[in-house]
Design a protein around this motif. Sequence first.
Motif, PDB file in Angstrom:
ATOM      1  N   SER A   1       0.794  -1.211  -0.200  1.00 32.68           N
ATOM      2  CA  SER A   1       0.082  -0.037   0.078  1.00 32.68           C
ATOM      3  C   SER A   1       0.729   1.047   0.123  1.00 32.68           C
TER       4      SER A   1
ATOM      5  N   HIS B   1      -0.039   3.578  -9.587  1.00 28.35           N
ATOM      6  CA  HIS B   1      -1.292   3.062  -9.147  1.00 28.35           C
ATOM      7  C   HIS B   1      -0.876   2.373  -7.902  1.00 28.35           C
TER       8      HIS B   1
ATOM      9  N   ASP C   1      -0.066  -0.786  -5.381  1.00 26.92           N
ATOM     10  CA  ASP C   1      -0.168  -1.885  -5.681  1.00 26.92           C
ATOM     11  C   ASP C   1      -1.153  -2.426  -6.362  1.00 26.92           C
ATOM     12  N   GLY C   2      -1.873  -1.446  -7.182  1.00 29.74           N
ATOM     13  CA  GLY C   2      -2.727  -1.755  -8.235  1.00 29.74           C
ATOM     14  C   GLY C   2      -2.169  -1.171  -9.547  1.00 29.74           C
ATOM     15  N   SER C   3      -0.951  -1.273  -9.343  1.00 26.91           N
ATOM     16  CA  SER C   3      -0.377  -0.364 -10.962  1.00 26.91           C
ATOM     17  C   SER C   3      -0.136  -1.565 -11.861  1.00 26.91           C
TER      18      SER C   3
ATOM     19  N   ASP D   1      -2.406  -3.950 -12.156  1.00 27.23           N
ATOM     20  CA  ASP D   1      -3.730  -4.231 -12.610  1.00 27.23           C
ATOM     21  C   ASP D   1      -4.197  -3.033 -13.824  1.00 27.23           C
TER      22      ASP D   1
ATOM     23  N   ASN E   1     -11.247   2.043  -4.893  1.00 25.12           N
ATOM     24  CA  ASN E   1     -11.492   0.563  -4.918  1.00 25.12           C
ATOM     25  C   ASN E   1     -10.274   0.261  -3.813  1.00 25.12           C
ATOM     26  N   GLN E   2     -10.185  -0.881  -3.623  1.00 27.14           N
ATOM     27  CA  GLN E   2      -9.399  -1.744  -2.714  1.00 27.14           C
ATOM     28  C   GLN E   2      -7.841  -1.223  -2.638  1.00 27.14           C
ATOM     29  N   TYR E   3      -7.509  -0.453  -3.813  1.00 23.95           N
ATOM     30  CA  TYR E   3      -5.817  -0.280  -3.995  1.00 23.95           C
ATOM     31  C   TYR E   3      -6.017   1.375  -3.515  1.00 23.95           C
TER      32      TYR E   3
ATOM     33  N   ASN F   1      -7.163   3.568  -5.502  1.00 20.91           N
ATOM     34  CA  ASN F   1      -7.553   4.221  -6.746  1.00 20.91           C
ATOM     35  C   ASN F   1      -9.160   4.505  -6.919  1.00 20.91           C
TER      36      ASN F   1
ATOM     37  N   LYS G   1     -12.414   4.151  -8.197  1.00 23.04           N
ATOM     38  CA  LYS G   1     -13.033   2.806  -8.779  1.00 23.04           C
ATOM     39  C   LYS G   1     -13.613   3.153 -10.320  1.00 23.04           C
TER      40      LYS G   1
ATOM     41  N   THR H   1     -10.944   4.149 -12.774  1.00 26.23           N
ATOM     42  CA  THR H   1     -10.095   3.215 -13.493  1.00 26.23           C
ATOM     43  C   THR H   1     -11.164   2.141 -14.514  1.00 26.23           C
TER      44      THR H   1
END
Length: 305
Positions: free
Chosen positions: A91, A235, A237-239, A241, A276-278, A280, A282, A285
């Motif tokens: 995170s 993004h 730990d959503g980078s 994705d 969202n969960q990251y 970022n 929702k 995205t």
Amino acid sequence: MQDLLTEIAEVAKTSPDKGQVATYIPELAKIDPEQFGICVATSDGNVYSAGDAETPFSIQSVSKVFALALALGKVGDQLWRRVGREPSGLSFDSILLLERENGVPRNPFINAGALVTTDTYLSGYSPKEALGELLRFVRSAADDDSIHINEAVARSEIATGHRNFSLAHYLASCGNMNAGVDKVLGTYCHQCAVEMSCRQLALAGRFLVERDDMPGLVSKERRRRINALMMTCGHYDGSGDFAFRVGLPGKSGVGGGILAIAPGRASIAVWSPGLNQYGNSKLGTEAMEMFAQKTGWSVFGAPQF
């Protein structure tokens, strides 16, 4: 393009799940999650928008793109002695990697790394002078002198930013903080509180579009490097994705904004406050995924639009 943005905004507005606003910053917790805006500033000078594209919002960590440009402009590649260039996989406010890697943040877009870039462009200045330089850069990029810092948001972040203070103190304990924790944190929180609309943000992002007729605020080589870091680290730990779903360099913020760059073609800004969960946006995205699918714009393939 206008028809596409109108369609995207209509889909976003009717989505039953708009994510959750960032409640840990009291001023952001007040924002209406039903809002959605999108704007595209193309390399030929056209601007298209839909939804709440004129509504100002706190850009939060999207500001790290401009801070990185300033820091690189000040010290060049010496910056990479103090901060890495690899995805974190954790995170944005995690302290685990900072401890494991002896106070050298994994990249400039997680909070610890952004504190180092803020400390870098702050060097030799008072916070007021440094923030003035940041605002001049952003205003020049957007060609808009009305862009400002929301003082209420900045105060809210300072009052509740205990994790960021912890990160800054840990950086200082490792000798990777020069200007002093309180000075850096005050500057950083005001930097994150820069307020812009989707239109302003899309226009400001044009300096990364990589065309000779775009605002020449950084060198071509530096633009490419900033875009590369946005792709791999923009993004958190959503980078991975976001890269998989969208295929464009992008930088998010917990205010719900995303700045994405289609190199050589356009700067795109989207905003929806629910996350969202990251951490970022929702709907932002999802909107960028729809945009990329419809246009075919991606760094991994030829455009169809």
